[in-house]
Design an enzyme around this catalytic site. Structure first.
Site: not given
Ligand SMILES: *Cc1c(COP(=O)(O)O)cnc(C)c1O
Length: 358
Positions: A102, A170, A194
């Protein structure tokens, strides 16, 4: 049907109270006689949902009025573009850490808008640890990091001193899993699926002083944070269902509190890591000090047992344990809503599998 233990990395397990409330609202939302998914997002009943979800985020993270909170679409992945688009003028540089898939994707997108200084990377050891001891150049427009690397199972428990450079994070896979000082951050974002809700919305928190430092050039309206903030997440039709589920998950999180949530999550992670370290068949893949409490990555020492072990687990209603397709092995995601009883069932299965191989 007997209980299924959901170790999926995302979309992932949610509190039963949020699922029950969603089922009820699909039939009759807030006494309107209409389903949640056919009601106007401008109705007063739905506006109350967005307002409460927003307030719950502020309450749980103790955010003051210097922060704006919005729910956007496009996943965490669209943030990889929106952040550099909103903050990098031509010639500007942003600092990033490269700690996994990511983070790498965030870097790739930022390069479309400006210069990227990768100040630290753990790619040399397949992202199995977190880089430390790096410094952040003062001229960076912002510093971007990933607090929990969902695919590799590393988690940041300390954030670097940025020497005044705005801190952007993030937190898709560990937000609301523990207390942290949100006032240190200029921006936090998290895809909901998540640890907060279903897929379809992304939580974005921005410090107003950071918002004021955005680029001077024109950017597309839908990609402009100020537009979404001014319109309270309602510039266009928001993800009505997803925000509703987030509101209920956030109510559940607030009732437990982040301190107690951290204790729950620490107990679950300790239980599983202790077994991984004891069991002769398994090995953890992450440097011990960087082990994530959310995503536990491990392998079978004899790779030939892997498919058999996954089948063995499935027969015990333990699902979602296959590692990400880019790394293989096993991964148990222990998000907030997973009970310690489920981790105990997994640990018991690991012991039984070990005994069967003696
Ligand atoms: C799953 C994830 C993403 C991507 O998320 P989407 O909503 O599918 O775009 C980005 N960063 C992290 C840390 C993730 O776990």
């Amino acid at each position: 049907m007997s209980k299924v233990h959901n170790f999926s990395a995302g979309p992932a397990i949610l509190p039963q109270s949020a699922i029950d409330a969603s089922v009820a609202a699909l039939q009759n939302f807030a006494g309107t006689g209409l389903s949640l998914i056919e009601v106007s997002h401008r109705s007063k009943e739905y506006e109350a949902v967005v307002a409460e979800a927003t307030q719950l985020v502020k309450d749980i993270l103790k955010l003051d009025d210097n922060y704006a909170v919005v729910f956007l679409q496009g996943g965490a992945s669209l943030q990889f573009d929106m952040i550099p688009m909103n903050w990098l003028n031509d010639g500007d540089t942003a600092a990033y850490t490269n700690t996994g898939v990511w983070a790498s994707r965030a870097i790739k997108e930022a390069k479309l808008f400006g210069n990227v200084n990768v100040v630290a990377s753990s790619e040399d050891k397949n992202f199995s640890y977190l880089p430390k001891g790096y410094s952040i150049p003062k001229d960076a427009k912002y510093f971007h990091c990933t607090s929990n690397n969902t695919i590799y199972g590393t988690e940041m428990f300390n954030f670097p001193e940025t020497n005044g450079v705005p801190l952007v994070c993030d937190m898709s896979s560990d937000i609301f899993s523990r207390p942290f000082d949100a006032s240190k951050f200029d921006m936090i974002y998290a895809g909901a699926q998540k640890n907060m809700g279903p897929a379809g919305t992304t939580l974005v928190i921005i410090k107003k002083s950071f918002l004021e430092t955005r680029v001077t050039k024109k950017i597309p309206t839908m990609l402009d944070y100020a537009v979404h903030i001014e319109n309270g997440s309602m510039y266009n039709t928001p993800s009505v269902f997803a925000i509703f589920v987030c509101m209920h998950t956030l109510r559940w999180i607030k009732a437990i509190g982040l301190e107690a949530m951290e204790s729950r999550n620490t107990a679950k992670a300790n239980l599983l890591y202790t077994e991984i370290d004891r069991n002769t068949l398994f090995t953890g893949t992450v440097a011990k000090e960087d082990r994530s409490r959310m995503n536990v990555n491990f392998i079978l020492n004899n790779v030939e047992f892997e498919a058999e072990f996954l089948k063995f687990c499935e027969a015990k209603n333990l699902v979602g344990l296959k590692g990400h397709r880019s790394v293989g092995g096993l991964r148990a995601s222990l998000y907030n809503a997973l009970d310690i009883e489920s981790v105990q069932v997994l640990v018991d299965a690991m012991q039984e599998f070990e005994a069967s191989k003696k």
